[in-house]
Write an enzyme that holds these catalytic residues in place. Structure first.
Site, PDB file in Angstrom:
ATOM      1  N   GLY A 142       0.818  -1.211   0.000  1.00  0.00           N
ATOM      2  CA  GLY A 142       0.000   0.000   0.000  1.00  0.00           C
ATOM      3  C   GLY A 142       0.848   1.254   0.000  1.00  0.00           C
ATOM      4  O   GLY A 142       0.551   2.230  -0.707  1.00  0.00           O
ATOM      5  N   TYR A 143       1.908   1.246   0.779  1.00  0.00           N
ATOM      6  CA  TYR A 143       2.805   2.401   0.841  1.00  0.00           C
ATOM      7  C   TYR A 143       3.473   2.636  -0.505  1.00  0.00           C
ATOM      8  O   TYR A 143       3.531   3.764  -1.004  1.00  0.00           O
ATOM      9  CB  TYR A 143       3.852   2.165   1.934  1.00  0.00           C
ATOM     10  CG  TYR A 143       4.761   3.344   2.183  1.00  0.00           C
ATOM     11  CD1 TYR A 143       4.357   4.392   3.004  1.00  0.00           C
ATOM     12  CD2 TYR A 143       6.027   3.416   1.605  1.00  0.00           C
ATOM     13  CE1 TYR A 143       5.188   5.483   3.246  1.00  0.00           C
ATOM     14  CE2 TYR A 143       6.855   4.495   1.823  1.00  0.00           C
ATOM     15  CZ  TYR A 143       6.437   5.524   2.658  1.00  0.00           C
ATOM     16  OH  TYR A 143       7.259   6.604   2.882  1.00  0.00           O
TER      17      TYR A 143
END
Length: 256
Positions: free
Chosen positions: A160-161
């Protein structure tokens, strides 16, 4: 205008998200040292008496604090409305607030993905759109995003990052393409491995820390102070012809 005077931020107001600690605090202090008044916001920032407030006011600049949970879209819109009600029109927007949640991709739950994307990408677009509209109307403004090495690379156990920071790189370029003709500069700073809360897990892992340091030509972890110069440059008239650029501050990592 002399070269040094082009870095002067006197009379400017900078909105800095995620300014309570780490890189955000370092950049907020740098902008204040160059003459800017600071409007700070983070989820847990004290409304008065914070360390960043003490630091900024000690330089003779004003500091106004807000709290906002950037994972909550309604809270973000309420914060933007409050800024407008308070008559605050930032000349500089430093989009630094962010989060990182670590878990292997095969076990990375929806909730982890959604939170990181909301804080790191969605909220930053919404805030930039709303603040940027005023900058366009005034014909001037500086927007700075905090990108990442994972704007360029994939990372490990942080899908996600990595996706959010890749998106920040593209958002920087997209907004610059539209807003440069209106006098608004949109650029980003991509930090390398910096000794902050976000990288504590890596610092505490002897094998990972060793491998990271072996690749960094400068031979050390970065510090928040390493971002003072780049932040002031991108916030000032010195960078007026810089649009859509991602400045890596990484000790040489990306050049290795």
């Amino acid at each position: 205008m002399s070269v040094l005077s082009s870095f002067d931020l006197s009379g400017k107001t900078a909105l800095v998200t995620g300014c309570k600690r780490g890189i955000g605090r370092g950049m907020a202090e740098a902008l204040a040292s160059a003459g800017a008044d600071i409007v700070g916001v983070s989820a847990s920032l004290e409304l008065s008496g914070s360390e960043i407030e003490k630091s900024v006011t000690a330089m003779g600049r004003s500091f106004k604090a807000y709290q906002c949970d950037f994972s909550d879209r309604s809270a973000l819109h309420a914060f933007i409305a409050q800024l407008k009600a308070d008559g605050i029109e930032p000349d500089i927007l430093l989009n630094n607030a962010g989060t990182i949640l670590r878990k292997p991709a095969a076990y990375h739950e929806d909730e982890l993905w959604d939170e990181v994307i909301e804080v790191n990408l969605n909220a930053q677009f919404v805030l930039s759109r709303e603040i940027g509209r005023g900058m366009i109307e005034r014909g001037a403004g500086k927007i700075i995003f905090t990108a990442s090495l994972l704007t360029f690379q994939g990372g490990i156990t942080v899908p996600g990052y990595a996706a959010s920071k890749g998106g920040i790189g593209q958002l920087t370029k997209a907004l610059a393409n539209e807003w440069a003709p209106h006098g608004v500069n949109v650029n980003a700073i991509a930090p390398g491995y910096v000794a902050t809360d976000n990288t504590q897990a890596l610092q505490d892992d002897p094998a990972r820390s060793k491998s990271i340091l072996e690749r960094i030509p400068a031979g050390r972890w970065g510090t928040p102070q390493d971002f003072a110069g780049p932040a002031v440059f991108l916030a000032s008239a010195a960078s007026d012809y810089l649009h859509g650029t991602i400045v890596t501050v990484d000790g040489g990592w990306m050049g290795r």
